[in-house]
Design a protein around this motif. Structure first.
Motif, short mmCIF file in Angstrom:
data_model
loop_
_atom_site.label_atom_id
_atom_site.label_comp_id
_atom_site.label_asym_id
_atom_site.label_seq_id
_atom_site.Cartn_x
_atom_site.Cartn_y
_atom_site.Cartn_z
N ASP A 182 0.82 -1.21 0.00
CA ASP A 182 0.00 0.00 0.00
C ASP A 182 0.85 1.26 0.00
OD1 ASP A 182 -2.85 1.13 0.37
OD2 ASP A 182 -1.67 2.16 1.90
N ALA A 183 1.87 1.31 0.85
CA ALA A 183 2.70 2.52 0.94
C ALA A 183 3.46 2.75 -0.36
CB ALA A 183 3.68 2.39 2.11
N ILE A 184 3.92 1.69 -1.00
CA ILE A 184 4.66 1.85 -2.26
C ILE A 184 3.75 2.38 -3.36
CG2 ILE A 184 5.77 0.54 -4.11
CD1 ILE A 184 7.12 -1.14 -1.92
N VAL A 185 2.58 1.79 -3.50
CA VAL A 185 1.65 2.28 -4.52
C VAL A 185 1.25 3.72 -4.24
CG1 VAL A 185 -0.65 1.97 -5.52
CG2 VAL A 185 0.82 -0.02 -5.12
N ALA A 186 0.96 4.04 -2.97
CA ALA A 186 0.56 5.41 -2.61
C ALA A 186 1.66 6.41 -2.97
CB ALA A 186 0.24 5.49 -1.12
N ARG A 187 2.91 6.03 -2.76
CA ARG A 187 4.02 6.94 -3.05
C ARG A 187 4.11 7.23 -4.55
NH1 ARG A 187 7.79 4.35 -0.52
NH2 ARG A 187 8.86 3.31 -2.24
N HIS A 188 3.87 6.24 -5.38
CA HIS A 188 3.96 6.46 -6.82
C HIS A 188 2.74 7.22 -7.35
CE1 HIS A 188 7.69 4.31 -7.82
NE2 HIS A 188 7.41 3.59 -6.75
N VAL A 189 1.60 7.02 -6.73
CA VAL A 189 0.43 7.83 -7.09
C VAL A 189 0.70 9.30 -6.76
CG1 VAL A 189 -1.99 8.31 -6.55
CG2 VAL A 189 -1.21 5.94 -6.81
N ALA A 190 1.21 9.55 -5.55
CA ALA A 190 1.48 10.93 -5.12
C ALA A 190 2.53 11.60 -5.99
CB ALA A 190 1.91 10.93 -3.66
N ARG A 191 3.46 10.85 -6.53
CA ARG A 191 4.53 11.41 -7.36
C ARG A 191 4.04 11.80 -8.75
NH1 ARG A 191 10.14 8.19 -8.51
NH2 ARG A 191 8.87 7.11 -10.07
N GLY A 192 2.87 11.31 -9.12
CA GLY A 192 2.34 11.62 -10.43
C GLY A 192 2.66 10.61 -11.50
N ASP A 193 3.11 9.42 -11.10
CA ASP A 193 3.36 8.37 -12.08
C ASP A 193 2.04 7.95 -12.74
OD1 ASP A 193 6.05 8.36 -11.50
OD2 ASP A 193 5.94 6.67 -10.11
N ARG A 194 2.14 7.55 -14.00
CA ARG A 194 0.94 7.10 -14.72
C ARG A 194 0.57 5.66 -14.38
NH1 ARG A 194 -0.32 10.66 -18.96
NH2 ARG A 194 0.50 12.70 -18.34
N CYS A 195 1.56 4.85 -14.05
CA CYS A 195 1.34 3.47 -13.67
C CYS A 195 2.62 2.99 -13.00
CB CYS A 195 0.96 2.60 -14.86
SG CYS A 195 2.17 2.56 -16.21
#
Length: 307
Positions: free
Chosen positions: A85-98
């Protein structure tokens, strides 16, 4: 079936060619990509866009880079379900597309592997984010049989197909090639991301020529591994096109790694210094054109009425 990266448009399923930024590390002195280490992200992206790339895959865990001018996706790994969860949340917050993920070490039993997949899927669903489990050595997807069992158990799972790990690591040419392609159909149907790397049966990363890449597969001659990768990628494209919806995007990202990681082969030059056998950036440019030609061919074939 969807769960692929979606750009929010009403467009037909499409291909986007990104570049995995590790491709730019430790390049030969005579590379077409020069002074990569001196470029800020905006200048880097402008040059990549000029050369026909539509995005980049970042392999770092750093913060957002607001000066970039290309979309970006991320890459990471999980070894324990609690990390997902924390890893996915971090990439969402960074603006990654996937996001592409390695999971586990390959030593997990079925229950442990299932818990990793469940955690990945739960995080992807919670954050409404496309997460692709990568097919890779020394992870829970390290072999064809186990990966097919995982996607049968979790049909909503989506994959990043790095087929070099199967082609070389499992020596796919040793045995019935058509039967192995048929066995992989559940994998192809769930592939929404492709790491571009071509292997031979005995080496994880080998160069090709632009002239050879332009030939039809049956004319590849002794370079049968290129024909095989054209088949693997075409099957994955077909699986994507058949199962994707409006706005879904298949990302293809050449990931050509340096000799420091024992991927690129190195040979002694006239002074006895080890030098990589090819310019990996030049190879990425060849891959870019090859995958676009394969995608167009699959689109043409699938649009053709059945006889």
């Amino acid at each position: 079936m969807s769960g692929f990266f979606n750009d929010g448009s009403a467009d037909a399923p499409k291909l986007r060619v990104y570049l995995n930024l590790d491709t730019l590390l430790d390049l030969r002195a005579d590379s077409l990509w020069s002074h990569a280490d001196r470029l800020d992200p905006q200048a880097r992206d402008a040059l990549l866009a000029r050369d026909g790339f539509e995005g980049v895959q970042r392999t770092d865990d750093g913060p957002a880079q607001p000066q970039t001018c290309l979309p970006h996706c991320g890459a990471s790994r999980i070894d324990q379900p609690a990390q997902a969860d924390a890893i996915v949340a971090r990439h969402v917050a960074r603006g990654d597309r996937c996001l592409t993920l390695h999971a586990g070490t390959g030593l997990e039993d079925d229950a442990q592997a299932s818990r990793l997949v469940e955690a990945l899927l739960t995080a992807a669903d919670k954050h409404r984010f496309a997460v692709f489990l990568e097919t890779h050595r020394a992870t829970i997807t390290q072999d064809l049989w186990r990966t097919v069992q995982l996607v049968r158990r979790f049909p909503e799972l989506r994959l990043n197909g790095d087929f070099s790990h199967y082609y070389c690591g499992q020596e796919m040419t040793y045995g019935d090639w058509p039967a192995k392609l048929a066995f992989m159909e559940p994998i192809f149907a769930r592939t929404g991301f492709l790491h571009g790397r071509i292997a031979s049966p005995g080496c994880m990363q080998v160069p090709i020529t632009a002239e050879l890449a332009r030939r039809p597969p049956q004319a590849h001659g002794q370079c049968d591994f290129l024909a095989h990768f054209c088949a693997l990628w075409s099957h994955a494209i077909r699986g994507f096109v058949q199962h994707a919806g409006a706005g879904d995007v298949l990302v293809f990202a050449p990931e050509l790694l340096s000799g420091a990681y024992y991927y690129a082969r190195c040979w002694p030059d006239t002074q006895g210094r080890l030098v990589e056998e090819s310019d990996r950036y030049a190879q990425a440019l060849i891959y870019k054109d090859l995958i676009r030609a394969l995608f167009a061919q699959v689109q043409q074939d699938t649009a053709r009425p059945a006889a």
